[in-house]
Design a protein around this motif. Structure first.
Motif, PDB file in Angstrom:
ATOM      1  N   GLY C 637       0.798  -1.220   0.000  1.00  0.00           N
ATOM      2  CA  GLY C 637       0.000   0.000   0.000  1.00  0.00           C
ATOM      3  C   GLY C 637       0.835   1.277   0.000  1.00  0.00           C
ATOM      4  N   ALA C 638       2.152   1.138  -0.012  1.00  0.00           N
ATOM      5  CA  ALA C 638       3.003   2.335  -0.036  1.00  0.00           C
ATOM      6  C   ALA C 638       2.761   3.091  -1.333  1.00  0.00           C
ATOM      7  N   LYS C 639       2.756   4.415  -1.234  1.00  0.00           N
ATOM      8  CA  LYS C 639       2.457   5.206  -2.419  1.00  0.00           C
ATOM      9  C   LYS C 639       3.708   5.894  -2.944  1.00  0.00           C
ATOM     10  N   PRO C 640       3.864   5.927  -4.265  1.00  0.00           N
ATOM     11  CA  PRO C 640       5.003   6.649  -4.824  1.00  0.00           C
ATOM     12  C   PRO C 640       4.854   8.156  -4.579  1.00  0.00           C
ATOM     13  N   ILE C 641       5.972   8.830  -4.506  1.00  0.00           N
ATOM     14  CA  ILE C 641       5.958  10.263  -4.199  1.00  0.00           C
ATOM     15  C   ILE C 641       6.382  11.052  -5.438  1.00  0.00           C
ATOM     16  N   LEU C 642       5.548  11.974  -5.792  1.00  0.00           N
ATOM     17  CA  LEU C 642       5.773  12.745  -7.019  1.00  0.00           C
ATOM     18  C   LEU C 642       6.581  14.015  -6.738  1.00  0.00           C
ATOM     19  N   HIS C 643       7.690  14.178  -7.454  1.00  0.00           N
ATOM     20  CA  HIS C 643       8.451  15.435  -7.397  1.00  0.00           C
ATOM     21  C   HIS C 643       8.370  16.050  -8.785  1.00  0.00           C
ATOM     22  N   LYS C 644       8.020  17.326  -8.827  1.00  0.00           N
ATOM     23  CA  LYS C 644       7.851  17.953 -10.132  1.00  0.00           C
ATOM     24  C   LYS C 644       9.055  18.804 -10.482  1.00  0.00           C
ATOM     25  N   GLU C 645       9.533  18.650 -11.697  1.00  0.00           N
ATOM     26  CA  GLU C 645      10.542  19.576 -12.211  1.00  0.00           C
ATOM     27  C   GLU C 645       9.861  20.435 -13.259  1.00  0.00           C
ATOM     28  N   ASP C 646       9.707  21.710 -12.946  1.00  0.00           N
ATOM     29  CA  ASP C 646       9.042  22.585 -13.901  1.00  0.00           C
ATOM     30  C   ASP C 646       9.900  22.784 -15.134  1.00  0.00           C
ATOM     31  N   LEU C 647       9.261  22.772 -16.283  1.00  0.00           N
ATOM     32  CA  LEU C 647       9.988  22.964 -17.536  1.00  0.00           C
ATOM     33  C   LEU C 647       9.827  24.403 -17.987  1.00  0.00           C
ATOM     34  N   GLU C 648      10.949  24.991 -18.363  1.00  0.00           N
ATOM     35  CA  GLU C 648      10.887  26.361 -18.872  1.00  0.00           C
ATOM     36  C   GLU C 648      11.241  26.348 -20.343  1.00  0.00           C
ATOM     37  N   PHE C 649      10.468  27.071 -21.102  1.00  0.00           N
ATOM     38  CA  PHE C 649      10.771  27.146 -22.530  1.00  0.00           C
ATOM     39  C   PHE C 649      11.086  28.574 -22.903  1.00  0.00           C
ATOM     40  N   SER C 650      12.383  28.872 -23.010  1.00  0.00           N
ATOM     41  CA  SER C 650      12.790  30.235 -23.320  1.00  0.00           C
ATOM     42  C   SER C 650      13.108  30.389 -24.793  1.00  0.00           C
ATOM     43  N   TYR C 651      13.324  29.303 -25.481  1.00  0.00           N
ATOM     44  CA  TYR C 651      13.777  29.385 -26.877  1.00  0.00           C
ATOM     45  C   TYR C 651      12.775  28.796 -27.863  1.00  0.00           C
TER      46      TYR C 651
END
Lengths: 229, 251, 660
Positions: C637-651
């Motif tokens: 029942g252990a749940k995975p932990i979500l870490h978000k890496e925000d994506l930046e689009f400068s080009y």
């Protein structure tokens, strides 16, 4: 790259499997040239006893001014003998290496490669046995019914025995196979083959093998059928 | 279709092996040969018997893993086809098929149909490369390569190192494998500086590893799943002859 | 990281995962995108040549990334230990890549440039990749071609003697270098020969037929691996200063895929369980041109190069259930649906679009062949236009391959094709240096997630593998090693002992189950489930169904699997069982990731998120991030932990991809 020791050209050549094949190719070329000359000489039988015996004697006096009576013939014999020794030594060495390379064989035997290629070794053995008989019979006369006769007489006497004539023909078939594969193989060994030329070279080798064998075998056949007496 | 298999079973490198008979009743003609063995293995496992071990990986004819002699022919009856690409439609209902491992001293059997082919890696180590370090390469267009040489080099470079050439060779020779690499690199300008030493070193390694000597039988090229030309061996011979006469050595 | 977990909002996943801290790449320099790689190379620390011999690098996998990295680090003088499960490093699955390798050489003068390759790759990835990494990939592509040519890779050439290129799906320039249909093989043989050269030189120690079964993390750093010898079954440990995983993708979770049978996720999954984050597992690529399934016994799917779409035309009969042989269906009764729906790209639309279009046609009962799971790829026009000879020169080996497998002659009868899983864009999360979240663990090639976003363009996998292997890792790994020397550790270190014991425990548990089902039967069931629910089209309902089924399937597996034989020796069923056990866990994370990503992008198509005309609908506002998952723990029942890496689009500014 790995370090290999600098050796002289003899050990360098004999020391590798391909080097041994070079030796077989070069000695094979010597045999081939000899066999062609021998066959052309033999065909003089059709010009009659006198011409043939004169040709046989001529071989002995050829270059006598420089090398003495039978001198050139002996040089040829020594070169041939040395070639035989080298050719067979290389062949046996590679045969041994092949045996070693596959200690356990297949239950279900395959049939890849041409018949001629697969039978080179036994074909070579047949030819070697034949050559021994051939020298005892026609050169030394030891096993010839007419040991004191001239070349022509010995030849006719020998082939009057059908079993000998048949053995001779069988040996020529073996020779034909041996040349058919050996000539092409020699060219391949000496680096003369290419994907484009391969078919032509193989065909050429077969033609040479067949022409030589027919050129030789026509004589016992002629004796058997009474065309040469 | 119904197939009877006779498969070489050998527990491990030291064990004595023998052919074992298995019957399969529901072989589909669209199955690959290896899928047919999968079906056999599923059956064996459920019966608690040891499944037949065989090397395989990509199953699309390019990795060179699969290696078995089928009815006396490495990779079986289809020309230019690896075992994994051989399909059962090339056999008939009721056929008995013999399956054996590659046989060569240099390729000892590990288990059943699995052999150790690391000898091939050793031959490559002896010189089957261009000695160029990463980063030191000139611009790719600096050296044009004529299309004919490039295509011929490619034909040789298609070798997948499966070892069928050795398995088929009556001499147990790896000559076609070695020649394919020597030809591939020897035809390209990039391979020229090491051309002679490569040929002589790889050949010396092949001899040392107890492969047999080539006698130009041609069985190798007949069974080669990639159709490596037999003439590659002539190129190897040519380079070895040159190196032998010149006394080239590798160090 | 896990201290700051928070419960996710109910809408997002009904408690199937936890939300952790955001994560970011801190390694890409802050400079303009075009300068970042040269800046990073300059700022990377170096190791004195005399000290390199004393540093040991473990590299797992010998494909393009692993083989190239091992050879290059060996050349630099490090002590490299290289591992592969195959019997020779030359057999790594990179060998099967057919089509080609991209490089922005612009030899055609058709407007290509590093920037355009960068742009195409970011766009092709549906704006879910990191700009810095992709730009570096495009830059390095130039060096790759030079390097490979120098190694003797026999790329196709023109009569001028110069390199030939062709165009590939998703691009309008001709930048794909190729070696007939065997580009992967030729590139791999190049890397392999460089590797063998280093083995001969003694800098690389090669361990073939050796499978990595666990990662050793000691005192916060990756310091080694636990391996099992496939030959003897012996469990061994190998300790080092740095560990690099180049272990490929996880497409075999689907059982039927174009991957090699041995390709597996075990190394990456073990690293994940030891703390490395796994990014975007739901991004899997379906390749549109594979040979359709022919029966139950099918063991793998065979891809035919996408380059076939350059000259082949894709069609289905206009009428449902039209059973006539293809050659009897007149022109006007054929639907060349790609040309019809995407007039500007036609048959060359990106892979995901081509795949989904085929699925839609088959769902609409216009499919052909057994089970209606196939569409035609027809070369009649190409043969008419170019002549049979030219077609043969271009595609001869692919045609032969098709005929060998199906028994049909594609010169006479159109090929039948169907999509199949081919590549996985997801993988272990890495920063710009290709470092995972475990210090000392680097990840290269398909095993990482870095360059392809949600969809990989054709001929980019080879480019990425070699970029990572030849150029990126040999710069960034030494930078890490410059931190050393690290405290020496030996076999008695508790972390080593624990890793060895848990590996042995797993093997014993597998062997002792002695149940009633074979490993393959579980794998097939898993594969079918993931294909149905997390394949070409995904829905909330289906994913939840899969997530409900997977734990019980996993439990059944451990209870009921049957493996004959022992652990101490050659045992192929045991090898497979270990891999399937990991796929069973990974499958769950894939479905969780797919469920959480409430948008459609690239290879991830959620039926709830499509435009009116059935195109994928991205949600840049809410999902322009990398989903990096932390392992939740072993307890049930252990749940995975979500870490978000925000994506930046400068080009490259996100836009709806349009290939119309």
């Amino acid at each position: 790259m790995v370090l290999t020791q600098q050796r002289n050209i003899v050990t360098r050549t004999w020391g590798s499997s391909v080097g041994k094949k070079f030796v077989m190719a070069v000695t094979g070329v010597i045999f081939l040239l000899y066999v062609i000359a021998h066959m052309i000489g033999n065909l003089k039988i059709f010009f009659g006893q006198e011409t043939f015996d004169a040709y046989s004697e001529h071989l002995r006096t050829l270059g006598a001014e420089i090398f003495g009576y039978e001198g050139v013939l002996w040089i040829i014999r020594v070169v041939l003998l040395a070639s035989v020794v080298l050719h067979m030594a290389a062949a046996f060495s590679l045969w041994y290496k092949a045996k070693r390379a596959r200690p356990v064989g297949y239950q279900h035997k395959g049939h890849q490669g041409s018949y001629a290629a697969r039978t080179m070794r036994w074909g070579g053995v047949i030819i070697a046995l034949f050559v021994i008989w051939h020298i005892l019979d026609l050169t030394l006369g030891t096993v010839n019914p007419d040991p004191a006769g001239g070349a022509y007489a010995k030849l006719v006497a020998s082939f009057d025995r059908p079993i000998v004539a048949i053995f001779y023909i069988v040996a020529m078939v073996a020779l034909s196979f041996h040349i058919s594969h050996g000539l092409w193989s020699g060219i391949q060994t000496l680096g003369g083959n290419s994907a484009v030329k391969q078919h032509a070279l193989k065909s050429f080798s077969i033609v040479v093998g067949v022409v030589i064998a027919v050129g030789f075998a026509i004589i016992p056949v002629s004796v058997m059928f009474g065309l040469v007496r | 279709m119904r197939i009877t298999l006779r498969v070489w079973r050998q527990k491990n490198a030291d064990a004595k092996g023998k052919m074992e008979k298995y019957k399969l009743d529901d072989v589909d003609e669209d199955m690959s040969f290896l899928e047919m063995l999968d079906v056999l293995n599923e059956k064996l496992i459920l019966q608690g018997e040891d499944p037949v071990s065989f090397d395989h990986d990509c199953r699309e004819g390019i990795c060179g893993s699969c290696a078995m002699v089928i009815n006396g022919t490495p990779h079986g009856p289809q020309k230019n086809t690896t075992t994994c690409q051989l399909h059962m439609r090339h056999f008939k209902d009721g056929d008995t098929i013999d399956v054996e491992p590659w046989r060569a001293r240099a390729f000892p059997v590990i288990k059943d149909l699995v052999t150790d082919r690391s000898a091939f890696d050793q031959i490559i180590q002896a010189g089957g490369y261009v000695s160029v370090n990463t980063g030191s390469a000139p611009e790719a267009h600096a050296t044009p390569v004529d299309k004919v040489s490039a295509d011929d080099a490619f034909d040789a470079a298609t070798c997948i190192g499966c070892g069928a050439c050795v398995a088929a060779c009556p001499n147990g020779s790896s000559m076609l494998f070695t020649a394919a690499k020597v030809t591939h690199l020897g035809l390209l300008p990039q391979g020229q500086p090491e051309r002679q030493t490569r040929a002589i070193s790889m050949l010396a390694k092949q001899d040392e590893l107890d492969f047999g000597g080539c006698t130009n039988v041609g069985a190798c090229a007949e069974v080669c799943p990639k159709g490596i030309p037999l003439a590659s061996i002539s190129r190897l011979n040519h380079d070895v002859l040159g190196a032998t006469l010149a006394g080239a050595r590798a160090d | 990281m896990s201290e700051l977990q928070q419960e996710p909002t109910a809408v997002q996943g009904e408690g199937r995962w936890l939300l952790g801290d955001p994560i970011a790449d801190d390694r890409a320099p802050d400079s303009p995108v075009g300068d970042r790689w040269s800046d990073r190379k300059f700022s990377a620390r170096l190791v004195n040549p005399a000290n390199r011999r004393k540093m040991t690098a473990i590299i797992v996998g010998t494909g393009l990334a692993g083989g190239a990295a091992a050879a290059t680090l060996g050349e630099a003088g490090y002590h490299v230990k290289s591992f592969c499960f195959q019997d020779s490093p030359r057999r790594a699955h990179s060998i099967a890549a057919q089509g080609g390798i991209n490089a922005a050489k612009n030899y055609r003068n058709d407007g290509d440039s590093v920037h355009r390759l960068f742009y195409d790759t970011v766009k092709g990835g549906d704006f879910r990749s990191r700009e810095s990494n992709v730009h570096r990939l495009a830059e390095v592509s130039l060096n790759i071609i030079d390097q490979c040519v120098a190694q003797g890779v026999p790329f196709a050439r023109e009569y001028s003697g110069l390199l030939d290129t062709r165009s590939f799906g998703g691009t309008q320039v001709s930048r794909t270098f190729y070696a007939r249909g065997q580009t992967g093989q030729q590139l791999l043989i190049g890397a392999y020969s460089a590797l063998e050269r280093q083995i001969a030189a003694g800098t690389v120690e090669m361990h073939p037929r050796t499978e990595m079964l666990d990662l050793i993390v000691a005192d916060g750093r990756a310091r080694g691996i636990v391996t099992r010898s496939i030959l003897t079954g012996k469990i061994e440990t190998h300790l080092a200063d740095v560990v690099v995983l180049c272990t490929g993708g996880y497409g075999n979770v689907y059982y039927l895929s174009t991957n090699a049978k041995g390709s597996n996720v075990t190394a990456a999954w073990r690293a994940h369980k030891r703390g490395a984050l796994f990014a975007n597992p739901c991004y899997t690529q379906i390749h549109p041109t594979c040979i359709p399934v022919s029966g139950e016994y099918q063991s793998k799917l065979t891809l035919m190069s996408e380059s076939l779409r350059n000259d082949g035309r894709v069609w289905v009969p206009k009428e449902r259930g039209d059973n006539r042989p293809p050659n009897q269906i007149p022109e006007e009764e054929r639907d060349y649906y790609l040309e019809r729906q995407y007039p500007s790209f036609g048959n060359l639309v990106p892979r995901d679009i081509a795949s989904r279009a085929a699925k839609n046609m088959c769902d609409a009962e216009q499919g052909v062949g057994p089970g209606g799971l196939g569409v035609y790829l027809d070369f009649k026009d190409a043969i008419g236009r170019l002549g049979r000879h030219a077609v043969e020169a271009k595609y001869g080996n692919l045609f032969e391959m098709y005929q060998r497998i199906t028994g049909d002659d594609p010169y006479e009868v159109p090929m039948r094709i169907y999509p199949a899983i081919h590549y996985t864009m997801g993988g272990l999360w890495v920063d710009y240096d290709l470092r995972s979240t475990i210090p000392g663990l680097f990840v290269g090639g398909e095993a990482n997630f870095s360059d392809h976003g949600a969809n990989r363009l054709g001929a980019s996998a080879l480019m990425q593998g070699l970029a990572d292997g030849y150029f990126v890792l040999p710069t960034t790994v030494p930078n890490y090693l410059a931190d050393g020397p690290f405290d020496p550790i030996d076999e008695s270190h508790p972390a080593v002992v624990e890793a060895v014991e848990s590996t042995k425990g797993r093997i014993d548990k597998l062997l002792s189950a002695n149940g009633n089902r074979t490993v393959d039967s579980f794998h097939r069931e898993l594969g079918q489930l993931i294909w149905d629910q997390c394949g070409m089209a995904r829905s909330k309902e289906g994913l939840e169904k899969a997530l409900d089924r997977l734990p019980s399937l996993r439990e059944e597996f451990w209870r009921d699997v049957k493996i004959v034989g022992t652990g101490d020796g050659f045992n192929q069923s045991l090898e497979k069982a270990g891999r399937v056990a990991d796929f069973l866990e990974l499958g769950e994370l894939m479905c969780t990731d797919a469920l959480h990503r409430e948008e459609s992008c690239g290879g991830h198509f959620r039926v709830e998120h499509q435009t009116e005309d059935g195109e994928a609908q991205r949600d840049d506002e809410n999902f322009s991030y990398v989903a990096a998952w932390e392992y939740g723990g072993d307890q049930s029942g252990a749940k995975p932990i979500l870490h978000k890496e925000d994506l930046e689009f400068s080009y490259v500014h996100p836009s709806q991809r349009s290939y119309k």
